[in-house]
Design a protein around this motif. Structure first.
Motif, PDB file in Angstrom:
ATOM      1  N   VAL B  70      59.986 -34.253 -15.820  1.00 32.12           N
ATOM      2  CA  VAL B  70      58.929 -34.365 -14.805  1.00 32.12           C
ATOM      3  C   VAL B  70      57.667 -33.583 -15.194  1.00 32.12           C
ATOM      4  O   VAL B  70      56.624 -33.755 -14.574  1.00 32.12           O
ATOM      5  CB  VAL B  70      59.405 -33.881 -13.407  1.00 32.12           C
ATOM      6  N   LEU B  71      57.794 -32.780 -16.230  1.00 24.14           N
ATOM      7  CA  LEU B  71      56.682 -31.889 -16.588  1.00 24.14           C
ATOM      8  C   LEU B  71      55.378 -32.646 -16.828  1.00 24.14           C
ATOM      9  O   LEU B  71      54.357 -32.375 -16.193  1.00 24.14           O
ATOM     10  CB  LEU B  71      57.063 -31.102 -17.843  1.00 24.14           C
ATOM     11  N   ALA B 147      64.999 -30.117 -24.580  1.00 22.35           N
ATOM     12  CA  ALA B 147      63.718 -30.085 -23.856  1.00 22.35           C
ATOM     13  C   ALA B 147      62.704 -30.969 -24.569  1.00 22.35           C
ATOM     14  O   ALA B 147      61.947 -31.718 -23.923  1.00 22.35           O
ATOM     15  CB  ALA B 147      63.203 -28.649 -23.760  1.00 22.35           C
ATOM     16  N   ALA B 148      62.696 -30.909 -25.903  1.00 24.03           N
ATOM     17  CA  ALA B 148      61.781 -31.758 -26.679  1.00 24.03           C
ATOM     18  C   ALA B 148      62.162 -33.228 -26.529  1.00 24.03           C
ATOM     19  O   ALA B 148      61.288 -34.096 -26.427  1.00 24.03           O
ATOM     20  CB  ALA B 148      61.802 -31.332 -28.149  1.00 24.03           C
ATOM     21  N   VAL B 149      63.472 -33.502 -26.492  1.00 27.53           N
ATOM     22  CA  VAL B 149      63.926 -34.886 -26.272  1.00 27.53           C
ATOM     23  C   VAL B 149      63.421 -35.387 -24.915  1.00 27.53           C
ATOM     24  O   VAL B 149      62.900 -36.501 -24.792  1.00 27.53           O
ATOM     25  CB  VAL B 149      65.479 -34.970 -26.329  1.00 27.53           C
ATOM     26  N   SER B 150      63.554 -34.559 -23.876  1.00 25.42           N
ATOM     27  CA  SER B 150      63.128 -34.946 -22.516  1.00 25.42           C
ATOM     28  C   SER B 150      61.630 -35.195 -22.475  1.00 25.42           C
ATOM     29  O   SER B 150      61.168 -36.180 -21.894  1.00 25.42           O
ATOM     30  CB  SER B 150      63.474 -33.842 -21.515  1.00 25.42           C
ATOM     31  N   LEU B 151      60.880 -34.285 -23.074  1.00 29.95           N
ATOM     32  CA  LEU B 151      59.416 -34.399 -23.067  1.00 29.95           C
ATOM     33  C   LEU B 151      58.976 -35.688 -23.765  1.00 29.95           C
ATOM     34  O   LEU B 151      58.101 -36.410 -23.276  1.00 29.95           O
ATOM     35  CB  LEU B 151      58.823 -33.184 -23.793  1.00 29.95           C
ATOM     36  N   MET B 155      57.436 -39.558 -22.111  1.00 26.48           N
ATOM     37  CA  MET B 155      56.175 -40.190 -22.527  1.00 26.48           C
ATOM     38  C   MET B 155      56.355 -41.691 -22.752  1.00 26.48           C
ATOM     39  O   MET B 155      55.397 -42.447 -22.757  1.00 26.48           O
ATOM     40  CB  MET B 155      55.688 -39.562 -23.834  1.00 26.48           C
ATOM     41  N   LEU B 156      57.617 -42.084 -22.971  1.00 23.97           N
ATOM     42  CA  LEU B 156      57.886 -43.484 -23.303  1.00 23.97           C
ATOM     43  C   LEU B 156      58.432 -44.272 -22.123  1.00 23.97           C
ATOM     44  O   LEU B 156      58.568 -45.494 -22.197  1.00 23.97           O
ATOM     45  CB  LEU B 156      58.885 -43.558 -24.474  1.00 23.97           C
ATOM     46  N   SER B 157      58.798 -43.572 -21.042  1.00 19.40           N
ATOM     47  CA  SER B 157      59.367 -44.304 -19.892  1.00 19.40           C
ATOM     48  C   SER B 157      59.142 -43.496 -18.616  1.00 19.40           C
ATOM     49  O   SER B 157      58.383 -42.538 -18.613  1.00 19.40           O
ATOM     50  CB  SER B 157      60.858 -44.537 -20.120  1.00 19.40           C
ATOM     51  N   VAL B 241      55.717 -36.659 -31.989  1.00 19.24           N
ATOM     52  CA  VAL B 241      55.734 -38.010 -31.403  1.00 19.24           C
ATOM     53  C   VAL B 241      55.109 -37.970 -29.998  1.00 19.24           C
ATOM     54  O   VAL B 241      54.303 -38.840 -29.635  1.00 19.24           O
ATOM     55  CB  VAL B 241      57.185 -38.559 -31.338  1.00 19.24           C
ATOM     56  N   THR B 242      55.455 -36.939 -29.217  1.00 19.27           N
ATOM     57  CA  THR B 242      54.899 -36.803 -27.863  1.00 19.27           C
ATOM     58  C   THR B 242      53.374 -36.695 -27.918  1.00 19.27           C
ATOM     59  O   THR B 242      52.671 -37.352 -27.147  1.00 19.27           O
ATOM     60  CB  THR B 242      55.480 -35.551 -27.167  1.00 19.27           C
TER      61      THR B 242
END
Lengths: 307, 251
Positions: B70-71, B147-151, B155-157, B241-242
């Motif tokens: 949600v960040l 956390a990096a995976v979530s971030l 961004m993609l969904s 990527v983010t």
């Protein structure tokens, strides 16, 4: 200060839908002006602002900020922005948030305290410094939004519907603060559809509709272009309109002034000569309706269309 | 600029209800972990220690996914980033600052969980030793990768899909290291396809030293360095990527 030249912008909608938000939009905000950017909801005002701030990318045409092309983020050091819907982090206190945004604006540690004190005093936020923003009402958030916009004393202040959610007292205070900013030398750029505010605060204006700037210029010229009204008593001239109190009135423009006054019949006397007041709201509505009636918004690329 | 954003993000995170509630639930779960030790047929202390450190991983990842997904989306949807990006900073400053702030908050959370876990083990008479602290450190790296995976996935969904995707990656990430045993019966082409897909998922088993730490199995410094570098590379890749996606995003 700001110049848009032949700027077009298209939003990508769902699937192949494309929405043309700006079409050949051209306007210029002079340095030191208080510029009212008028338009109905969805006219393209916020799109212009977002492009200016770098929030939207991919426009066509030339945009200059402080005389330089957009793209250099350091130009934004000279810019303050009050968003239309001021949302902020819930868990930061007012004082912390101001320091945070002031530091992002490039204010050094040595000047932080003075800058925060100044805006807190101006907007009466001193007692609220330790309160979290989640407890703020809409009007209080708006005060904080103006505080963060002016904390670094920007050269250009972009205000998107700045009076939204304010009571009459705070509307008056906001106008005083904006007046102070103007005296400091800042250029003000208002996006609004509340025309009485524009009449109070602005010296320049532009009307935008469907992404097209319909007209722009000095507000004084617009208001000064209204016809003169001569009220007199005694013998009325031809085409005079009789008033209930026995006086009469005639209207003429500036070019006719000398001849009309010279040709007043004998036995008549002048009670007063004044300029007919243009209600900006009426003017705005008539201007946009004329644009719609001419079908220009349907014929041009300004149309929000599906391709 | 990056540190200013990171500091504010960290403060916002550690004061959020989600963060505090999940740490509270972790403490309660740790308190109940002794029950599993009692009903276990093997050494109760070892089982309790194992459960406490597994809970640290699970709750750490839950905090990372709940806050990481949600960040950025809340910044975009609530338009809180308008007043930030209208200031003189690049978009990558914002993303990197947000990630560092999130990481700092998660490290504080992991430190709190480690202290709670070790205190509980000490109070209940279980052995507390340095290998457990090292296990806690590697679990923290695992949480930072998640956390990096979530971030990146947010961004993609949407945040909900990103949370589901992140939890699937967490589950798969712990199964990746067993892949060679599972696919040896497949054909060469199929093995290649599965291996390529698996290479897109971080091998979270690299950070699951907790199972060995319980038995005081030593971890060599070189091995530790490799695992930390592996985590760091995944974080760098995902944040890059983010940034790439966010730079092109219309706000």
């Amino acid at each position: 200060m700001i110049s848009f030249s032949q700027v077009s912008f298209t939003y990508r909608g769902d699937w192949l839908q494309r929405v043309h938000a700006l079409s050949q939009t051209t306007f210029a905000v002079p340095s030191g002006a208080s510029y009212g950017f008028l338009g109905a909801n969805g006219a393209g005002k916020s799109t212009c602002i977002k492009i200016l701030l770098g929030l939207l990318q991919g426009h066509r045409g030339d945009i200059r900020l402080f005389g330089k092309p957009l793209g250099d983020v350091h130009l934004r050091r000279r810019l303050g922005y009050l968003p239309e819907q001021p949302f902020f982090y819930d868990n930061l206190a007012v004082g912390e948030y101001l320091v945070y945004l002031a530091r992002l604006s490039g204010i050094g540690h040595g000047e932080l305290q003075a800058a925060c004190d100044r805006v807190c005093q101006l907007l009466d936020l001193g007692d609220l410094r330790k309160r979290k923003l989640r407890s703020f009402s809409k009007g209080m958030r708006q005060r904080f939004a103006l505080a963060q916009a002016i904390i670094h004393q920007p050269d250009l202040l972009i205000l998107d519907e700045p009076f939204s959610g304010l009571d009459p007292l705070w509307r008056a205070r906001f106008k005083e603060v904006m007046d102070l900013e103007r005296k400091r030398g800042a250029t003000l750029f208002f996006s609004t559809h509340i025309l009485s505010d524009v009449e109070d605060l602005c010296d320049h204006y532009a009307v935008i509709d469907h992404g097209v700037v319909l007209e722009q210029g000095r507000l004084g010229d617009l208001l000064g272009s209204a016809p003169l009204v001569l009220v007199g008593s005694g013998t009325p001239p031809d085409q005079a309109r009789m008033l209930a109190d026995g006086t009469w009135s005639i209207e003429f423009n500036d070019a006719e002034r000398a001849s009309r006054l010279a040709s007043l019949p004998a036995g008549s006397s002048i009670v007063r000569l004044e300029r007919h007041r243009i209600a900006l709201e009426d003017y705005f509505v008539s201007r946009v309706r004329a644009f719609h009636a001419a079908g220009k918004h349907l014929a041009g690329a300004s149309l929000r269309e599906r391709q | 600029m990056i540190w200013v954003i990171a500091t504010a993000t960290c403060k916002e995170l550690v004061r959020s209800r989600t963060f505090l509630v999940l740490i509270l639930i972790f403490a309660v779960a740790v308190g109940l972990s002794r029950l599993i030790g009692w009903i276990s047929s093997t050494d109760g202390d070892i089982v309790t220690t194992d459960v406490v450190f597994s809970l640290q991983s699970v709750f750490g990842v839950l905090v990372a996914v709940a806050t990481g997904t949600v960040l950025m989306q809340s910044e975009i949807q609530q338009q809180t980033l308008y007043t930030i990006l209208s200031r003189p900073l690049e978009r990558w400053h914002f993303v990197v600052g947000k990630y560092l702030g999130l990481s700092a908050g998660l490290i504080i959370g992991q430190a709190a969980m480690l202290v709670i876990g070790l205190l509980y083990l000490a109070v209940t008479g279980a052995a507390v030793h340095g290998w457990l602290v090292l296990a806690g450190l590697l679990t923290t790296v695992e949480v930072l990768v998640m956390a990096a995976v979530s971030l990146c996935s947010t961004m993609l969904s949407t945040p909900l899909l990103a949370a589901v995707l992140s939890l699937i990656i967490y589950a798969l990430g712990h199964a990746v290291h067993t892949l060679p045993e599972l696919i040896h019966h497949l054909g060469h082409g199929q093995q290649l396809v599965v291996s390529v897909i698996a290479s897109l998922i971080p091998d979270l088993g690299q950070f699951a030293y907790r199972n060995d730490a319980v038995y005081r199995t030593p971890l060599m410094p070189a091995d530790l360095a490799v695992r930390l570098a592996y985590g760091g590379l995944w974080i760098a890749l995902l944040v890059t990527v983010t940034v790439a996606v966010f730079r092109r995003r219309q706000l």
